[in-house]
Enzyme design. Structure first.
Site, mmCIF file in Angstrom:
data_model
loop_
_atom_site.group_PDB
_atom_site.id
_atom_site.type_symbol
_atom_site.label_atom_id
_atom_site.label_comp_id
_atom_site.label_asym_id
_atom_site.label_seq_id
_atom_site.Cartn_x
_atom_site.Cartn_y
_atom_site.Cartn_z
ATOM 1 N N CYS A 46 0.648 -1.554 0.287
ATOM 2 C CA CYS A 46 -0.332 -0.061 0.362
ATOM 3 C C CYS A 46 1.009 1.179 0.427
ATOM 4 O O CYS A 46 0.469 2.573 0.018
ATOM 5 C CB CYS A 46 -0.910 0.345 1.474
ATOM 6 S SG CYS A 46 -1.925 -1.332 1.777
ATOM 7 N N HIS A 66 -2.605 8.362 6.322
ATOM 8 C CA HIS A 66 -2.728 7.034 5.557
ATOM 9 C C HIS A 66 -4.055 6.585 6.020
ATOM 10 O O HIS A 66 -5.056 6.282 5.631
ATOM 11 C CB HIS A 66 -1.200 5.968 6.132
ATOM 12 C CG HIS A 66 -1.935 4.741 5.265
ATOM 13 N ND1 HIS A 66 -1.532 3.889 4.305
ATOM 14 C CD2 HIS A 66 -1.792 3.142 6.035
ATOM 15 C CE1 HIS A 66 -1.598 3.290 3.564
ATOM 16 N NE2 HIS A 66 -1.913 2.452 4.589
ATOM 17 N N GLU A 88 -0.283 4.879 13.148
ATOM 18 C CA GLU A 88 0.265 6.398 12.620
ATOM 19 C C GLU A 88 0.423 7.394 13.031
ATOM 20 O O GLU A 88 0.999 8.309 12.894
ATOM 21 C CB GLU A 88 -0.528 6.801 11.616
ATOM 22 C CG GLU A 88 -0.067 7.741 10.621
ATOM 23 C CD GLU A 88 -1.151 7.825 8.944
ATOM 24 O OE1 GLU A 88 -0.784 8.963 8.224
ATOM 25 O OE2 GLU A 88 -1.744 6.948 9.398
ATOM 26 N N LYS A 110 -9.489 7.974 2.499
ATOM 27 C CA LYS A 110 -9.902 6.757 2.829
ATOM 28 C C LYS A 110 -11.099 6.541 2.894
ATOM 29 O O LYS A 110 -11.886 4.879 1.843
ATOM 30 C CB LYS A 110 -8.936 5.616 3.330
ATOM 31 C CG LYS A 110 -7.897 5.551 2.573
ATOM 32 C CD LYS A 110 -6.689 4.535 3.204
ATOM 33 C CE LYS A 110 -5.066 4.159 1.962
ATOM 34 N NZ LYS A 110 -5.023 5.663 2.494
ATOM 35 N N HIS A 142 -9.616 2.111 0.324
ATOM 36 C CA HIS A 142 -8.079 1.275 -0.356
ATOM 37 C C HIS A 142 -7.911 1.264 -1.281
ATOM 38 O O HIS A 142 -7.918 -0.006 -1.195
ATOM 39 C CB HIS A 142 -7.422 0.904 1.340
ATOM 40 C CG HIS A 142 -6.174 0.317 1.544
ATOM 41 N ND1 HIS A 142 -5.569 0.961 0.704
ATOM 42 C CD2 HIS A 142 -5.625 -0.034 2.119
ATOM 43 C CE1 HIS A 142 -4.533 0.637 0.968
ATOM 44 N NE2 HIS A 142 -4.219 0.065 1.957
ATOM 45 N N PHE A 188 1.956 -3.353 3.546
ATOM 46 C CA PHE A 188 2.319 -4.807 4.075
ATOM 47 C C PHE A 188 4.333 -4.402 4.066
ATOM 48 O O PHE A 188 4.210 -4.656 3.185
ATOM 49 C CB PHE A 188 2.020 -5.739 3.923
ATOM 50 C CG PHE A 188 -0.137 -6.028 4.219
ATOM 51 C CD1 PHE A 188 -0.131 -5.060 5.577
ATOM 52 C CD2 PHE A 188 -0.708 -7.115 4.359
ATOM 53 C CE1 PHE A 188 -1.590 -5.080 5.944
ATOM 54 C CE2 PHE A 188 -2.344 -7.005 4.403
ATOM 55 C CZ PHE A 188 -2.180 -6.030 5.559
#
Length: 411
Positions: free
Chosen positions: A162, A302, A313, A334, A339, A399
């Site tokens: 991502c 994010h 975050e 998002k 996403h 990831f």
């Protein structure tokens, strides 16, 4: 000498709009792209999650049929967004050997791969299409863009989950600084809303299960958040040196002022809980921009709407900005568009560029009770940023512990 890199064109195909501008307007209006999936396989396979944020305009309805047939949906979306961005930049006349492509995807041609596997099992090897490998390979979107625009400086592909398309933008910035090109088409795409990915992400408890109300399922920073919403789409930015842009009389949206890329080396799916790698990427982006944290006026987070990721975050942002993080307008877009995995960072870069240009931070929808562990300044309506010069950061984490951050400055 550091060159000034600017954004001169934008293009996107997203769950909330068929173009970059349509997507921006829908974002400001608080619209959601999450909808129940109308595919037979949802019920046939008894999927635990029955909704996602599919592209609002199917790319094969935009491209010529012969072109679309030879491309996986991820490449179709990439080409649609790239054509819009290049046209928006004024279709610059440029030596092909000075035009580059920095592109990305998180997963690649998933639909092509799995459809081919079904064909092989059900109909035999002779019925597998000869274009299967060129369609499924992760560099196919980059190659499609390169061939369409005759971009011969280079055509590179990032696969960093991502964080992919934000990392592609950092690469574009560095490649322009290094003089490898004068103009770069940079971005990312993803088309992975498939029963396998829905089942797999659901199995790891990463997806929201609000099947009864998809539009409110993505809830960054809300106490009731329960996972992200799968999205698909593509976003492309035309970036070039300011010298080149001014010489051809191009309009300029904003400056791509710098970027940073780090790795957590912590866990394959979970973020490092204290935000050490993520905060380092923010510092690197600001250092490249010749700026300090005190100059930042907007953050595009994010913020996927997962219970663990959102708070990690916040910890990273607190490391960078201290108590001031409670005052900076933060957008978690998002919540509206879902996403887009490998395509999400480029889309949010477009939104960040438009935010500093228009002096308004887009809203974060669906937050009804903000998590006290995420004491950020968010709003369900656009927030004015003021008339002074703007400097924003846009974060992407993936990831594998991938962290990528860009800094965008108003011009």
């Amino acid at each position: 000498m550091t060159k000034k890199i600017v954004i001169t064109g934008i293009g996107a195909s997203t769950p909330i709009g068929g173009t970059a501008r349509e997507s921006w307007e829908a974002l400001l209006a608080g619209e959601s792209g999450a909808r129940s999936l109308e595919h037979d396989w949802v019920q046939e396979l008894q999927l635990p999650v029955t909704f996602a944020a599919e592209a609002k305009v199917r790319p094969d309805s935009v491209l010529d049929r012969p072109v679309a047939k030879r491309l996986d949906p991820s490449s179709q979306l990439a080409l649609v967004a790239a054509k819009e961005a290049f046209a928006d930049a004024g279709s610059p006349e440029i030596d092909p050997e000075r035009l580059g492509v920095d592109f990305s995807t998180g997963i690649g041609g998933l639909w092509t791969l799995l459809d081919a596997w079904d064909t092989l099992r059900e109909r035999g090897p002779r019925r597998v299409l000869p274009m299967t490998v060129p369609m499924l390979m992760p560099n196919a979107p980059s190659a499609a863009i390169s061939m369409h625009f005759e971009a011969r400086a280079y055509a590179r592909t990032v696969a960093a989950a991502c964080a992919s398309s934000t990392e592609a933008l950092v690469n574009a910035y560095e490649h322009l600084q290094a003089g490898l090109a004068d103009v770069v088409l940079a971005g990312g795409s993803e088309s992975a809303i498939h029963p396998l990915t829905l089942a797999a992400f659901s199995s790891m408890q990463a997806l929201s299960r609000r099947n009864d109300d998809p539009a409110t399922a993505s809830r960054p920073y809300d106490v009731s958040r329960d996972g992200f919403v799968m999205g698909e789409g593509a976003a492309v930015l035309v970036v070039e040196t300011e010298e080149h842009a001014l010489a051809r009389g191009a309009k300029i949206y904003a400056e791509l002022a710098g970027g940073g890329v780090t790795a957590d080396s912590y866990h394959i799916t979970a973020p490092e809980p204290e935000g050490l790698g993520a905060s380092r990427a923010v510092h690197m982006a600001l250092e490249a921009a010749g700026a300090t944290p005190d100059e930042v006026t907007h953050i595009n987070a994010h913020a996927t709407s997962t219970p663990v990721g959102d708070v990690a975050e916040v910890r990273a942002l607190e490391r960078v900005f201290g108590e001031r993080v409670r005052e900076i307008p933060v957008s978690a877009t998002k919540a509206a568009h879902g996403h887009l995995l490998g395509g999400t960072g480029a889309l949010e870069a477009i939104f960040t560029a438009l935010a500093v240009q228009e002096r308004q931070a887009p809203p974060t929808i669906n937050v009804t009770e903000q998590d006290p562990d995420a004491p950020l300044r968010i709003s369900n309506a656009p927030m004015p940023l003021g008339d002074e010069p703007q400097l924003a950061v846009s974060n992407s984490f993936g990831f594998g512990g991938h962290n990528a951050v860009i800094a965008i400055r108003s011009v």
